[in-house]
Design a protein around this motif. Sequence first.
Motif, PDB file in Angstrom:
ATOM      1  N   UNK A 123      55.720   3.392 113.037  1.00  0.00           N
ATOM      2  CA  UNK A 123      55.547   1.955 112.794  1.00  0.00           C
ATOM      3  C   UNK A 123      55.651   1.089 114.045  1.00  0.00           C
ATOM      4  N   UNK A 124      56.168   1.637 115.133  1.00  0.00           N
ATOM      5  CA  UNK A 124      56.440   0.802 116.311  1.00  0.00           C
ATOM      6  C   UNK A 124      55.795   1.297 117.603  1.00  0.00           C
ATOM      7  N   UNK A 125      54.847   2.206 117.486  1.00  0.00           N
ATOM      8  CA  UNK A 125      54.066   2.606 118.664  1.00  0.00           C
ATOM      9  C   UNK A 125      52.617   2.178 118.385  1.00  0.00           C
ATOM     10  N   UNK A 126      51.997   1.473 119.337  1.00  0.00           N
ATOM     11  CA  UNK A 126      50.695   0.837 119.067  1.00  0.00           C
ATOM     12  C   UNK A 126      49.504   1.802 119.047  1.00  0.00           C
ATOM     13  N   UNK A 127      49.376   2.474 117.896  1.00  0.00           N
ATOM     14  CA  UNK A 127      48.209   3.319 117.608  1.00  0.00           C
ATOM     15  C   UNK A 127      47.653   2.856 116.270  1.00  0.00           C
ATOM     16  N   UNK A 128      46.329   2.916 116.134  1.00  0.00           N
ATOM     17  CA  UNK A 128      45.685   2.533 114.869  1.00  0.00           C
ATOM     18  C   UNK A 128      44.627   3.568 114.529  1.00  0.00           C
ATOM     19  N   UNK A 129      44.721   4.093 113.300  1.00  0.00           N
ATOM     20  CA  UNK A 129      43.795   5.148 112.872  1.00  0.00           C
ATOM     21  C   UNK A 129      42.571   4.578 112.154  1.00  0.00           C
ATOM     22  N   UNK A 130      41.407   5.112 112.499  1.00  0.00           N
ATOM     23  CA  UNK A 130      40.175   4.814 111.743  1.00  0.00           C
ATOM     24  C   UNK A 130      39.669   6.141 111.194  1.00  0.00           C
ATOM     25  N   UNK A 131      39.510   6.195 109.872  1.00  0.00           N
ATOM     26  CA  UNK A 131      38.953   7.401 109.253  1.00  0.00           C
ATOM     27  C   UNK A 131      37.456   7.207 109.025  1.00  0.00           C
ATOM     28  N   UNK A 132      36.707   8.233 109.377  1.00  0.00           N
ATOM     29  CA  UNK A 132      35.264   8.201 109.139  1.00  0.00           C
ATOM     30  C   UNK A 132      34.969   9.236 108.056  1.00  0.00           C
ATOM     31  N   UNK A 133      34.372   8.773 106.937  1.00  0.00           N
ATOM     32  CA  UNK A 133      33.975   9.704 105.870  1.00  0.00           C
ATOM     33  C   UNK A 133      32.517   9.417 105.516  1.00  0.00           C
ATOM     34  N   UNK A 134      31.988  10.128 104.519  1.00  0.00           N
ATOM     35  CA  UNK A 134      30.597   9.900 104.088  1.00  0.00           C
ATOM     36  C   UNK A 134      30.437   8.451 103.596  1.00  0.00           C
ATOM     37  N   UNK A 135      31.543   7.871 103.107  1.00  0.00           N
ATOM     38  CA  UNK A 135      31.495   6.496 102.575  1.00  0.00           C
ATOM     39  C   UNK A 135      31.542   5.438 103.669  1.00  0.00           C
ATOM     40  N   UNK A 136      31.833   5.864 104.903  1.00  0.00           N
ATOM     41  CA  UNK A 136      31.886   4.902 106.012  1.00  0.00           C
ATOM     42  C   UNK A 136      33.206   4.936 106.746  1.00  0.00           C
ATOM     43  N   UNK A 137      33.464   3.848 107.471  1.00  0.00           N
ATOM     44  CA  UNK A 137      34.625   3.760 108.346  1.00  0.00           C
ATOM     45  C   UNK A 137      35.730   2.963 107.684  1.00  0.00           C
ATOM     46  N   UNK A 138      36.941   3.415 107.865  1.00  0.00           N
ATOM     47  CA  UNK A 138      38.052   2.733 107.208  1.00  0.00           C
ATOM     48  C   UNK A 138      39.303   2.718 108.084  1.00  0.00           C
ATOM     49  N   UNK A 139      39.844   1.514 108.372  1.00  0.00           N
ATOM     50  CA  UNK A 139      41.120   1.434 109.099  1.00  0.00           C
ATOM     51  C   UNK A 139      42.216   1.876 108.145  1.00  0.00           C
ATOM     52  N   UNK A 140      43.014   2.830 108.573  1.00  0.00           N
ATOM     53  CA  UNK A 140      44.105   3.330 107.739  1.00  0.00           C
ATOM     54  C   UNK A 140      45.173   2.248 107.630  1.00  0.00           C
ATOM     55  N   UNK A 141      45.665   2.035 106.394  1.00  0.00           N
ATOM     56  CA  UNK A 141      46.710   1.014 106.216  1.00  0.00           C
ATOM     57  C   UNK A 141      48.093   1.618 106.403  1.00  0.00           C
ATOM     58  N   UNK A 142      49.011   0.794 106.870  1.00  0.00           N
ATOM     59  CA  UNK A 142      50.384   1.269 107.046  1.00  0.00           C
ATOM     60  C   UNK A 142      51.037   1.464 105.685  1.00  0.00           C
ATOM     61  N   UNK A 143      52.008   2.378 105.632  1.00  0.00           N
ATOM     62  CA  UNK A 143      52.695   2.667 104.369  1.00  0.00           C
ATOM     63  C   UNK A 143      54.091   2.059 104.371  1.00  0.00           C
ATOM     64  N   UNK A 144      54.476   1.519 103.220  1.00  0.00           N
ATOM     65  CA  UNK A 144      55.811   0.924 103.104  1.00  0.00           C
ATOM     66  C   UNK A 144      56.886   1.981 103.340  1.00  0.00           C
ATOM     67  N   UNK A 145      56.609   3.232 102.925  1.00  0.00           N
ATOM     68  CA  UNK A 145      57.631   4.286 103.089  1.00  0.00           C
ATOM     69  C   UNK A 145      57.883   4.566 104.574  1.00  0.00           C
ATOM     70  N   UNK A 146      56.834   4.415 105.403  1.00  0.00           N
ATOM     71  CA  UNK A 146      57.019   4.593 106.845  1.00  0.00           C
ATOM     72  C   UNK A 146      57.880   3.460 107.401  1.00  0.00           C
ATOM     73  N   UNK A 147      57.605   2.260 106.910  1.00  0.00           N
ATOM     74  CA  UNK A 147      58.342   1.077 107.364  1.00  0.00           C
ATOM     75  C   UNK A 147      59.833   1.234 107.010  1.00  0.00           C
ATOM     76  N   UNK A 148      60.103   1.813 105.843  1.00  0.00           N
ATOM     77  CA  UNK A 148      61.490   1.979 105.396  1.00  0.00           C
ATOM     78  C   UNK A 148      62.212   3.125 106.100  1.00  0.00           C
ATOM     79  N   UNK A 149      61.448   4.175 106.457  1.00  0.00           N
ATOM     80  CA  UNK A 149      62.067   5.398 106.989  1.00  0.00           C
ATOM     81  C   UNK A 149      62.909   5.134 108.229  1.00  0.00           C
ATOM     82  N   UNK A 150      62.432   4.255 109.106  1.00  0.00           N
ATOM     83  CA  UNK A 150      63.147   4.040 110.368  1.00  0.00           C
ATOM     84  C   UNK A 150      64.503   3.355 110.168  1.00  0.00           C
ATOM     85  N   UNK A 151      64.630   2.612 109.062  1.00  0.00           N
ATOM     86  CA  UNK A 151      65.871   1.844 108.869  1.00  0.00           C
ATOM     87  C   UNK A 151      67.088   2.728 108.617  1.00  0.00           C
ATOM     88  N   UNK A 152      66.854   3.982 108.223  1.00  0.00           N
ATOM     89  CA  UNK A 152      68.005   4.861 107.988  1.00  0.00           C
ATOM     90  C   UNK A 152      68.730   5.190 109.297  1.00  0.00           C
TER      91      UNK A 152
END
Lengths: 156, 83
Positions: A123-152
């Motif tokens: 969640x805190x290193x500046x990388x952004x994923x784009x998935x390419x499939x037959x349907x086209x290009x899609x920016x991967x969205x961040x997950x709330x579970x990832x956001x929560x994981x670091x707080x432990x």
Amino acid sequence: MAKNSPLVRLQAEIFDPAKEYNQFLKQNTGAGGAAICFTGLVRSNPDNPIVKLTLEHYPALAQRQLEKFANIAFERFKLQNISLIHRYGAMAVGEPIVQVMTISAHRQAAFDGANYIMDWLKTDAPFWKIEQSAKGKNWVENKACDENAKHKWKTD
Amino acid sequence: MKILYFAWIKERLNRSQDDLELPKNINNVNELMAWLESNDEQIKLAFENKELIRVAVDEELVEHDFDITNAKTIAFFPPMTGG
């Protein structure tokens, strides 16, 4: 005995996970009794197969953040050594994206160190994923579970 | 001041950076965002959901109330999805 310090590598090229891990193990000064290797791979989606994954990044900040997390983990968990590799650019399904390797006297610290770095990196290193499939290009969205994981790992 | 854009923000704006002379009354990230929005319809759309926008000032992740009076580079980007 020579003391190791965390190593962070950002690269576009594919790497060989086993070769990297073997090299890491060879750097053991003798004080390490427990080593961990985590490898993150490009995952496809059965309902919408991924043809290509591209990681955009902010080079200077990415390097800085990865070094920061590695250095904190190194001190906090009293690790013998850390090596962290993160790729950017285009990659195919099954290829390695990230690998974190830790070594410590006993296993818990090595597990915790690797886990800490991955939780923060998601969640805190500046990388952004784009998935390419037959349907086209899609920016991967961040997950709330990832956001929560670091707080432990918060100590205060 | 150099303003950098990444990921879908860059894609929507169709550019990766701006070099801008900021008015003197802009002191923090919030004020900068409001000023950029007032000058650019595309930025206004990209910044529509403000709590989604992450900011780095001189290569340090900061909150939207961060002081930018001496900043050289400010980067705007969506939530990060590395690893």
